[in-house]
Design an enzyme around this catalytic site. Structure first.
Site, short mmCIF file in Angstrom:
data_model
loop_
_atom_site.label_atom_id
_atom_site.label_comp_id
_atom_site.label_asym_id
_atom_site.label_seq_id
_atom_site.Cartn_x
_atom_site.Cartn_y
_atom_site.Cartn_z
CG HIS A 185 -4.77 -35.82 16.72
ND1 HIS A 185 -4.49 -36.01 15.52
CD2 HIS A 185 -5.76 -37.08 17.16
CE1 HIS A 185 -4.86 -35.84 14.54
NE2 HIS A 185 -6.09 -37.24 15.49
CD GLU B 57 -3.78 -41.14 13.88
OE1 GLU B 57 -3.94 -40.65 14.79
OE2 GLU B 57 -5.19 -41.78 13.84
#
Length: 321
Positions: A38, A106
């Site tokens: 991430h 995402e």
């Protein structure tokens, strides 16, 4: 035979702590590692997000366990030619014990350079082309590629592993699962959904490995566990496609104000009862997964590993033969 792994949360812990947890996991009998990739945490309470490729380098010196990224998005924030380079090095460092887990990503992590966040169908097209580039570059041959989404010119990776890096593909809907079956060396999911595993296998996945993972919160009481899990990971209960389209941690914080501790407790095993943890593992085993990873939420890691090794793992043996 199902193997158990530990899920290293890059959103919740810094790089040195992740390496420490990997050592604890190996000592507790876990057989493999997941590590998230991430740029941002999901919310500010989690509060971390180290660069995963640096951490993987440290893991290669700290443990003998196999490592899978769960998952890397090789399409927007980082060009697939760069991911090919990073993953080839990781595979050399880990002496072949590395799996590149990939997915369509995402907006939370991928929009940071100002790129448009594409529709789901476009993201899958980008992922397919990216996987092709990564595989080609892992041969060690020079690549020039002018595709629909990416350009590569005169690129060659000189430090390559002896064997191609396995690429597992994350899938949640029918289209992404079919893509995983067609292109992946394995399948990644976080849902104990037998239909998804069946679709993967029947769409071309065959007997390729299927990996999954879930979160838990071992604590002295169920209420304490729910409180910690809700504080740190209530974003897991954000429904639908929001997890793919919300652009910042504060948006996840806003969306998850509707999530109660009880809602978290319904899906996250919490507290000191080992049976709840055993039952959850078995739901994934019954769904057809080969490799199951578990992540302890919160700071009480030593107590979790002791609990798992002494009270949970012995009851899982029948499910692993």
């Amino acid at each position: 035979m199902v193997s158990m792994g530990y899920f290293l949360s890059s959103e919740e812990f810094g790089p040195r702590e992740l390496v420490r947890q990997a050592k604890l996991a190996e000592e507790a009998g876990f057989q493999r590692l997941w590590i998230s990739d991430h740029y941002h945490p999901w919310n500010s309470e989690q509060g971390q997000s180290p660069f995963v490729w640096s951490v993987i380098g440290a893991l290669s010196e700290a443990t003998r366990l196999p490592v899978t990224t769960a998952v890397t998005c090789p399409t927007v924030r980082i060009h697939p030619a760069v991911i090919a380079h990073a993953s080839a090095t990781a595979a050399v460092q880990l002496e072949g014990r590395f799996v590149l887990g990939v997915g369509s990503g995402e907006a939370l992590n991928e929009h940071i350079l100002g790129d448009r966040w594409p529709a789901a169908s476009v993201r899958l097209s980008m992922l397919e082309e990216a996987i092709g580039i990564i595989r080609a570059m892992h041969t060690g041959k020079e690549l020039t590629h002018h595709g629909k989404h990416y350009t590569v010119e005169n690129a060659r990776i000189y430090t390559c592993p002896d064997e191609p890096v396995p690429i597992y593909v994350s899938g949640f809907g029918p289209k992404s699962i079919s893509l995983a079956a067609r292109l992946g060396d394995g399948f990644i999911s976080v849902k104990p959904d037998a239909d998804s595993v069946r679709r993967f296998r029947e769409s071309g996945g065959g007997d390729k490995p299927a990996q999954c993972g879930f979160k838990v919160c071992y604590a002295p009481t169920v209420d304490k566990g729910m409180e910690t899990a809700h504080r740190l990971w209530r974003n897991e209960q954000v429904p639908g496609e929001l997890a793919q389209v919300l652009p910042s941690p504060r948006h996840f914080e806003q969306a998850s104000t509707l999530v109660t501790p009880e809602m978290v407790g319904e899906t996250v095993p919490c507290g000191p009862d080992p049976e709840r943890y055993v039952e959850t593992v078995r739901t994934f085993v019954d769904a057809g997964y080969d490799e199951v990873h578990v992540q302890q939420i919160g700071p009480d890691q030593e107590a979790f590993f002791e609990f798992w090794a002494n009270q949970v793992a012995p009851h899982l043996e029948p499910a692993r033969v």
